[in-house]
Write a protein that holds these residues in place. Structure first.
Motif, PDB file in Angstrom:
ATOM      1  N   ALA A 178      15.752   5.346 -14.891  1.00 43.41           N
ATOM      2  CA  ALA A 178      15.804   5.400 -16.353  1.00 43.41           C
ATOM      3  C   ALA A 178      15.522   4.050 -16.985  1.00 43.41           C
ATOM      4  CB  ALA A 178      17.168   5.913 -16.819  1.00 43.41           C
ATOM      5  N   ASN A 179      15.272   3.029 -16.163  1.00 46.79           N
ATOM      6  CA  ASN A 179      14.956   1.704 -16.671  1.00 46.79           C
ATOM      7  C   ASN A 179      13.453   1.476 -16.598  1.00 46.79           C
ATOM      8  OD1 ASN A 179      17.789   0.432 -17.099  1.00 46.79           O
ATOM      9  ND2 ASN A 179      17.899   1.463 -15.118  1.00 46.79           N
ATOM     10  N   LEU A 218      12.775   7.010 -30.998  1.00 48.02           N
ATOM     11  CA  LEU A 218      12.700   8.028 -29.948  1.00 48.02           C
ATOM     12  C   LEU A 218      12.785   9.438 -30.519  1.00 48.02           C
ATOM     13  CD1 LEU A 218      14.952   6.461 -27.170  1.00 48.02           C
ATOM     14  CD2 LEU A 218      12.467   6.372 -27.378  1.00 48.02           C
ATOM     15  N   LYS A 219      12.022  10.327 -29.906  1.00 51.49           N
ATOM     16  CA  LYS A 219      12.062  11.737 -30.261  1.00 51.49           C
ATOM     17  C   LYS A 219      12.568  12.534 -29.060  1.00 51.49           C
ATOM     18  CE  LYS A 219      10.018  10.828 -34.201  1.00 51.49           C
ATOM     19  NZ  LYS A 219      10.723  10.940 -35.497  1.00 51.49           N
ATOM     20  N   GLY A 220      13.575  13.341 -29.289  1.00 50.42           N
ATOM     21  CA  GLY A 220      14.065  14.213 -28.230  1.00 50.42           C
ATOM     22  C   GLY A 220      14.944  13.544 -27.201  1.00 50.42           C
ATOM     23  N   ILE A 221      15.354  12.293 -27.444  1.00 52.83           N
ATOM     24  CA  ILE A 221      16.190  11.543 -26.501  1.00 52.83           C
ATOM     25  C   ILE A 221      17.457  11.089 -27.213  1.00 52.83           C
ATOM     26  CG2 ILE A 221      16.347   9.497 -25.024  1.00 52.83           C
ATOM     27  CD1 ILE A 221      14.359  11.551 -24.021  1.00 52.83           C
ATOM     28  N   GLY A 245      19.038  16.684 -15.629  1.00 60.31           N
ATOM     29  CA  GLY A 245      18.833  17.973 -16.270  1.00 60.31           C
ATOM     30  C   GLY A 245      18.945  17.951 -17.777  1.00 60.31           C
ATOM     31  N   THR A 246      19.086  16.750 -18.361  1.00 64.23           N
ATOM     32  CA  THR A 246      19.219  16.654 -19.815  1.00 64.23           C
ATOM     33  C   THR A 246      18.272  15.578 -20.343  1.00 64.23           C
ATOM     34  OG1 THR A 246      20.890  14.896 -19.964  1.00 64.23           O
ATOM     35  CG2 THR A 246      21.671  17.119 -19.477  1.00 64.23           C
ATOM     36  N   PRO A 269      11.455   9.656 -20.304  1.00 61.21           N
ATOM     37  CA  PRO A 269      11.173  10.763 -19.390  1.00 61.21           C
ATOM     38  C   PRO A 269      10.187  11.783 -19.938  1.00 61.21           C
ATOM     39  CG  PRO A 269      13.250  11.160 -20.512  1.00 61.21           C
ATOM     40  CD  PRO A 269      12.766   9.808 -20.970  1.00 61.21           C
ATOM     41  N   LEU A 270       9.892  11.712 -21.247  1.00 60.68           N
ATOM     42  CA  LEU A 270       9.031  12.720 -21.893  1.00 60.68           C
ATOM     43  C   LEU A 270       7.928  12.048 -22.710  1.00 60.68           C
ATOM     44  CD1 LEU A 270      11.928  15.015 -23.180  1.00 60.68           C
ATOM     45  CD2 LEU A 270      10.482  15.427 -21.174  1.00 60.68           C
TER      46      LEU A 270
END
Length: 464
Positions: A178-179, A218-221, A245-246, A269-270
């Protein structure tokens, strides 16, 4: 595109017939320095390997544990770069298509705006003028205006079909993924799949740390902070952890006290979602409305703009100089896609190992699970790295590869560092004009990393 590995075989054989396990004359002080290095208390529980070749002839002049597989960390990028140069070509460019489906009439696009990626790791990168986010978004808007589009009835679609959706290779650890350096490679990458987090800390040790903002927005995070202020001067000890999973992440660790805008960087991640949302915002500002209605139409893609990445040699320059793991993972997947029609890490690794087998390097000498060296599961021999470096010297892209290598200890070396492992691989020209090809790796040392690196450099100094 099918890659014919056999066409490279004659040159591989020519290079590798000179790179044997026989040890030839070596700098007189090297053996004594290596013996001292082996006896150092920091290496009591360590395994280390070093191979040095005469760069001009390929003859091995020093070999300690050269056939022992060790964690290479980012020196694995040497092998990935050589493979990418050979299989993709120094002028290879990724293409991202911005287009649409449906029809245009009366300033209305009765269809969707579509983005079709090809795995370009530099799309939206700040490192090149032509890849900066604002420039790309401006070009898309200009293309819409040229076609008279002021309203889009459908949606902005990011087409990621045909690409492996497991962005992160097997073997990467939770603390990394995640970094920013743990960003995985996807069919559509954006801004190197990286974002910055700005933090404010209290004035005393143990005080809470709050998130001030992110860049880009950020969008969706969703981010939350469990950070605390550490000791003054303690630096950045903050890590982002995405909850499996999230789309939520928690930040743990410490930053120094009394900070108002302390920055760390995370891995998005997205990235297709982030690009879509940033493009949506840019369209709003340009008064181009996206209605987001369901539309029925032919899904054939009509091109508005094709974005091309910088050439591969430019991408490899930053890949090696800044050790950008994302680029390596993109190269491996692209090799798999071009050769087998499968854009996965496993496919790319299989092709690279087959390529090395044709070079005369046993596949058993290259036990790898990614293209960047971030996984602690990777194993490669020092001899295999030296053989790869020797082959590069004979290739028509060698000057680009050589230029991509950073300078450490006055030598052209790629560095590698993960927990418990330090490594260097590259070239050096001694004061007497002798040129050497070098690989050195130390695994499971004790004590300070800075200290063991200093001792590695003292050993390498014998080649000066």
């Amino acid at each position: 595109m099918q890659i014919n590995l056999f066409k490279y075989l004659p040159l591989f054989v020519m290079v590798l017939t000179t790179a044997t396990n026989s040890v030839y004359s070596q700098p007189s002080s090297l053996a004594a320095a290596a013996k001292k290095f082996s006896a150092d208390p920091q290496l009591k529980h360590a395994t280390w390997a070093m191979v040095v070749a005469d760069a001009s002839t390929g003859k091995i002049v020093f070999d300690h544990n050269g056939q022992v597989g060790l964690m290479p960390a980012s020196t694995l990028k040497v092998l990935t770069s050589v493979s990418a140069f050979e299989m993709l070509g120094k002028t290879y460019r990724y293409k991202t298509i911005f287009g649409y489906s449906g029809t245009i009439a009366n300033k209305l696009l009765d269809g969707d705006l579509i983005i079709r990626g090809s795995g370009d790791p530099s799309l939206g990168s700040w490192r090149y003028e032509q890849t900066k986010p604002a420039r790309i978004l401006d070009i898309i808007i200009a293309a819409l205006n040229r076609n008279g589009i002021k309203k889009i009835k459908g949606n902005i679609i990011t087409d990621t079909t045909g690409w492996n959706h497991e962005a992160v290779p097997d073997g990467w650890i939770w603390q990394d993924i995640a970094n920013y350096y743990g960003a995985g490679a996807q069919k559509i990458n954006w801004h190197e799949n990286q974002f910055d987090i700005f933090l404010r800390s209290g004035n005393h040790v143990g005080a809470a740390v709050e998130i001030v903002s992110t860049s880009p927005a950020l969008k969706g995070i969703h981010l939350s902070s469990m950070l605390r202020a550490g000791a003054k001067g303690s630096g950045d000890n903050a890590y982002v952890y995405f909850i499996p999973g999230t789309s939520s992440a928690v930040i743990r660790g410490t930053i120094p006290p009394g900070e108002n805008r302390f920055s760390i960087s995370g891995a998005h991640p997205l990235p297709p979602l982030q690009l879509r949302e940033e493009l949506h915002t840019a369209l709003d500002l340009a008064s181009i409305k996206v209605e987001e209605s369901m539309v029925e139409h032919n899904k054939d893609l009509k091109e508005l703009y094709i974005h091309q990445s910088p050439p591969l040699d430019s991408l490899i320059y930053w890949f090696m100089r800044k050790s950008i793991n994302l680029y390596g993972e993109a190269f491996v997947k692209t090799i798999g896609w071009k050769s087998k029609g499968e854009a996965s890490t496993s496919a790319g690794v299989e092709i690279i190992k087959s390529y090395c087998e044709k070079k005369g390097i046993s596949a058993d000498a290259i036990n790898i699970v990614d293209g960047s060296g971030l996984s602690p599961q990777n194993r490669i021999t020092a001899m295999a790295l030296v053989q790869s470096l020797q082959y590069a010297r004979k290739a028509n892209w060698y000057s680009s590869f050589y230029e991509s290598l950073p300078v450490y200890n006055g030598m052209k070396l790629k560095s590698g560092s993960i927990n418990g492992a330090r490594a260097y691989a590259g070239y050096h020209k001694a004061a007497n004009g002798k040129e050497y090809t070098i690989s050195i790796m130390v695994n499971n040392y004790s004590g300070s990393s800075a200290t063991v690196v200093k001792k590695m450099f003292q050993l390498l100094d014998q080649l000066k």
